[in-house]
Design a protein around this motif. Sequence first.
Motif, short mmCIF file in Angstrom:
data_model
loop_
_atom_site.label_atom_id
_atom_site.label_comp_id
_atom_site.label_asym_id
_atom_site.label_seq_id
_atom_site.Cartn_x
_atom_site.Cartn_y
_atom_site.Cartn_z
N THR A 9 34.84 13.33 26.59
CA THR A 9 35.81 12.94 27.61
C THR A 9 35.71 13.90 28.79
O THR A 9 35.74 15.11 28.62
CB THR A 9 37.24 12.96 27.05
N THR A 10 35.56 13.34 29.98
CA THR A 10 35.39 14.13 31.19
C THR A 10 36.47 13.74 32.18
O THR A 10 36.53 12.59 32.64
CB THR A 10 33.99 13.87 31.80
N ASP A 20 42.33 8.68 42.71
CA ASP A 20 41.49 8.44 41.54
C ASP A 20 40.40 7.43 41.83
O ASP A 20 39.33 7.47 41.20
CB ASP A 20 42.35 7.96 40.37
N TYR A 24 36.55 8.45 40.98
CA TYR A 24 35.84 7.62 40.00
C TYR A 24 34.51 7.14 40.58
O TYR A 24 33.47 7.22 39.92
CB TYR A 24 36.70 6.43 39.58
N ARG A 25 34.54 6.65 41.81
CA ARG A 25 33.30 6.17 42.43
C ARG A 25 32.31 7.32 42.65
O ARG A 25 31.10 7.12 42.62
CB ARG A 25 33.60 5.47 43.74
N SER A 28 31.50 8.46 38.35
CA SER A 28 31.32 7.62 37.16
C SER A 28 29.87 7.26 36.88
O SER A 28 29.45 7.27 35.71
CB SER A 28 32.17 6.35 37.30
N HIS A 32 28.40 8.26 33.36
CA HIS A 32 28.12 7.17 32.42
C HIS A 32 26.65 7.17 32.02
O HIS A 32 26.31 6.85 30.87
CB HIS A 32 28.50 5.83 33.03
N VAL A 38 34.64 8.77 31.08
CA VAL A 38 35.20 9.21 32.35
C VAL A 38 36.69 8.89 32.43
O VAL A 38 37.10 7.74 32.23
CB VAL A 38 34.45 8.57 33.54
N THR A 40 39.94 9.48 35.12
CA THR A 40 40.33 9.91 36.46
C THR A 40 41.83 9.66 36.65
O THR A 40 42.25 8.58 37.05
CB THR A 40 39.53 9.15 37.54
N ALA A 219 28.75 8.34 45.36
CA ALA A 219 28.15 8.71 44.07
C ALA A 219 27.18 9.89 44.20
O ALA A 219 26.88 10.54 43.20
CB ALA A 219 27.44 7.52 43.45
#
Length: 232
Positions: A9-10, A20, A24-25, A28, A32, A38, A40, A219
Amino acid sequence: MPVDLRGVTTVLLPGTGSDDDFVYRAFSAALHAEGAIVVTPKPQPQRLVDGYRDALDNAACTAPIVVGGVSIGAAVATAWALAHPDRAVAVLAALPAWTGAPDSAPAAIAARYSANVLRRDGIASATAQMRASSPPWLGDELTRSWVGQWPSLPDAMEAAASYVAPACSELERLEVPMGIAAATDDPVHPVEVGIEWMTAAPRAALRTVTLAEMGADPAVLGAACVSALLEL
């Protein structure tokens, strides 16, 4: 020995005024690809730092976690890892803004200024002023996240601007590896801070990006951070 992120878990914490969705973008895809889980958390602007700490505590209830984030999120995550070395696997620090006390750090000055403008002029006027002085992609990102955190957004900005990040003497005691990403052309998050963190921490690596690259694809920020961690 390289960090194995499979099944780990990160938890990634957003920067001041961000959210968030952006973090996340940013992270992730790279995480992944390494098999990480992931998480957030959504920022709670009325209790920004405490909300971040609670999210980390909750995520680490059953197993050690990777912690990280952007700007103030990176600082809170790193402080948590220092305080809980048995519950942290690694740190992902993107765009660290200052070391130790905020003092006259550009990011702290910007946060205090934005909080004042928001309180004085309201969200619509403050957002328009922010967009006028920001790259279009950043203006779009912050317009969305600022509206989502209004009316408590000034509280979050003031909390971030007064947060004391880990000092070099504390970073020297970091027991887990740290991947750092910094932007070479970001005046608010100077690359020198990233270099300072990398130099102080016992096991740390730094990768750099540019604001234009982040604008084209968020990203790249997370990919730089993860790549730095995996090279250790």
